[in-house]
Design an enzyme around this catalytic site. Structure first.
Site, mmCIF file in Angstrom:
data_model
loop_
_atom_site.group_PDB
_atom_site.id
_atom_site.type_symbol
_atom_site.label_atom_id
_atom_site.label_comp_id
_atom_site.label_asym_id
_atom_site.label_seq_id
_atom_site.Cartn_x
_atom_site.Cartn_y
_atom_site.Cartn_z
ATOM 1 N N ASP A 89 25.653 36.799 92.082
ATOM 2 C CA ASP A 89 26.946 36.271 91.642
ATOM 3 C C ASP A 89 28.018 36.869 92.553
ATOM 4 O O ASP A 89 27.720 37.707 93.402
ATOM 5 C CB ASP A 89 27.178 36.579 90.164
ATOM 6 C CG ASP A 89 27.289 38.067 89.896
ATOM 7 O OD1 ASP A 89 27.233 38.859 90.857
ATOM 8 O OD2 ASP A 89 27.429 38.443 88.726
ATOM 9 N N ASP A 261 20.635 31.444 84.036
ATOM 10 C CA ASP A 261 20.388 32.890 84.012
ATOM 11 C C ASP A 261 20.994 33.424 82.735
ATOM 12 O O ASP A 261 21.948 32.833 82.211
ATOM 13 C CB ASP A 261 21.068 33.584 85.200
ATOM 14 C CG ASP A 261 22.544 33.821 84.934
ATOM 15 O OD1 ASP A 261 22.907 34.900 84.435
ATOM 16 O OD2 ASP A 261 23.356 32.916 85.195
ATOM 17 N N CYS A 299 0.602 32.930 73.021
ATOM 18 C CA CYS A 299 1.269 33.362 74.261
ATOM 19 C C CYS A 299 0.241 33.870 75.275
ATOM 20 O O CYS A 299 -0.687 34.593 74.920
ATOM 21 C CB CYS A 299 2.268 34.471 73.922
ATOM 22 S SG CYS A 299 3.059 35.233 75.346
ATOM 23 N N CYS A 301 1.011 35.804 77.915
ATOM 24 C CA CYS A 301 1.619 36.894 78.697
ATOM 25 C C CYS A 301 0.680 38.093 78.794
ATOM 26 O O CYS A 301 -0.277 38.204 78.029
ATOM 27 C CB CYS A 301 2.966 37.296 78.100
ATOM 28 S SG CYS A 301 2.892 38.590 76.848
ATOM 29 N N CYS A 304 0.301 39.825 75.221
ATOM 30 C CA CYS A 304 -0.388 39.128 74.125
ATOM 31 C C CYS A 304 -1.699 38.496 74.572
ATOM 32 O O CYS A 304 -2.569 38.225 73.755
ATOM 33 C CB CYS A 304 0.458 37.962 73.603
ATOM 34 S SG CYS A 304 2.136 38.371 73.154
ATOM 35 N N HIS A 333 6.969 40.372 77.530
ATOM 36 C CA HIS A 333 6.691 39.211 76.665
ATOM 37 C C HIS A 333 7.850 38.218 76.664
ATOM 38 O O HIS A 333 7.655 37.012 76.843
ATOM 39 C CB HIS A 333 6.383 39.660 75.234
ATOM 40 C CG HIS A 333 6.422 38.519 74.264
ATOM 41 N ND1 HIS A 333 5.348 37.681 74.070
ATOM 42 C CD2 HIS A 333 7.432 38.020 73.506
ATOM 43 C CE1 HIS A 333 5.690 36.722 73.218
ATOM 44 N NE2 HIS A 333 6.952 36.909 72.858
HETATM 45 ZN ZN LIG Z 1 3.406 37.485 74.866
#
Ligand SMILES: [Zn+2]
Length: 369
Positions: A89, A261, A299, A301, A304, A333
């Site tokens: 920015d 963002d 999920c 990720c 998880c 996560h």
């Molecule tokens: Zn997750």
């Protein structure tokens, strides 16, 4: 830079930006790395959660560590160990956030350093000089973020000042990498249009919508998006700055926005506020203290998604004792949730089923964890 729209479904579109340090598929969410760090997350984990581009803050990096240090590394990428695209920015928003500590003139903004009270000055030319040293793939023009609420005549003057600064930014920036213009004009649709047309005449690589998410209602934000985005250039990326919740991202994409963002996924993660497909959960809540399930069993990720996943009970415990690993896991996560949401939207647009995907998204988010 080159930007190509690959698919369109209603106003929603998917595409690709070819930037100096790599390609970025849109619509895209950019994790915020204020001081050249996405808090608690290594660049390896950023790659694992499939971040394509991150955001750095010119104002903060200018104050600390200072551009002389970053210059020794030929830019922010090498300094922070991230070899993919970076957007910075301009510092305009941070200077605006200083409130009474700043004095705005035609030339630029005089202000006291929030660190040590030193007298400092930032202008379009200074901001471009700093962003060029940071070697950002995408730099932003130096603008005045308009106060809200504000009268129409004040919004007009502020928008005109930003336009004059956009022209000075463009002249001073030259041809290195890419430079985006920022549309201002507060909640006034005609001022927004005038600002956009002024920027289009100056020919930027992309166009951002600034001055939203400053405290206005969701209805105001959507009204501005619906009136402005359809008249933004089709062949250039459109960036909605500082927005927002998962639902805001879905509505932004629905209306034709390509880039976002926000600090929400990372800041909320540190406070134990987690996003899941079936709604949000507060991991510090006592009901999770012995819960063996992962944060979200749908999920993928790194927290998880593996066979030997981290349980809600364990993360609850880490958060309760303020162990830093707790924030690392929750940030990982939440970033995955946001970035995977964008991936799902890109896929839905390509398959031309964005509308039914969106219905399903809202239905599942309302189920509750
Ligand atoms: Zn997750």
């Amino acid at each position: 830079m080159k930007f190509t729209v690959l698919a369109q479904d209603g106003e929603a579109r998917s595409g690709v930006m070819n930037l100096t340090n790599g390609d970025v598929k849109t619509p895209v969410f950019m994790p915020v790395g204020t001081y050249g760090a996405v808090k608690g997350i290594t660049t390896n984990v950023l790659s694992e959660v499939k971040a394509q581009i991150i955001l750095g803050n010119t104002f903060h990096l200018w104050l600390r560590p200072g551009v002389d240090i970053v210059d020794k590394f030929k830019g922010l990428h090498r300094f922070m160990g991230w070899n993919r695209p970076i957007l910075t920015d301009s510092g305009g928003f941070q200077v605006w956030s200083l409130g009474k500590l700043r004095k705005i003139t035609e030339k630029g903004v005089f202000f006291k350093s929030p660190l040590n009270g030193d007298s400092l000055f930032l202008s379009p030319e200074e901001s471009m000089k700093i962003q060029k040293i940071l070697n950002s793939d995408i730099s932003m023009v130096f603008d005045e973020c308009t106060d809200w609420p504000i009268s129409k005549s004040q919004a007009y003057d502020s928008m005109q000042l930003s336009l004059r600064w956009a022209e000075r930014s463009k002249v001073s920036f030259g041809e290195k990498n890419s430079l985006f213009g920022i549309v201002q004009g507060s909640m006034f649709e005609d001022l927004r249009r005038e600002s956009l047309n002024g920027l289009i005449n100056l020919k930027f690589d992309g166009y951002a919508i600034g001055g939203l998410s400053v405290g206005e209602s969701k209805d105001d934000m959507l009204r501005i998006l619906k009136s402005l985005v359809p008249i933004m250039p089709q062949n250039k990326p459109r960036y909605l700055m500082g927005v927002g919740t998962p639902e805001d991202l879905v509505e932004g994409v629905l209306n034709g926005v390509d880039m976002f963002d926000c600090v929400l996924p990372t800041r909320n993660a540190r406070n134990g506020w987690l996003y899941t497909k079936y709604g949000n959960l507060k991991i510090r809540n006592a009901r999770f203290s012995s819960d063996k399930a992962p944060i979200d069993n749908s999920c993928g990720c790194p927290v998880c998604g593996s066979n030997f996943f981290y349980s809600r009970a364990y993360i609850h415990h880490l958060q309760k004792i303020n162990e830093m690993l707790g924030s690392v896991l929750t940030t990982t996560h939440n970033l995955w949730f946001y970035l995977d949401l964008m991936r799902q939207m890109r896929e839905a647009i390509e398959k031309k089923n964005f509308s039914s995907w969106r219905q399903d998204f809202y239905y599942k988010r309302s189920v509750g964890v």
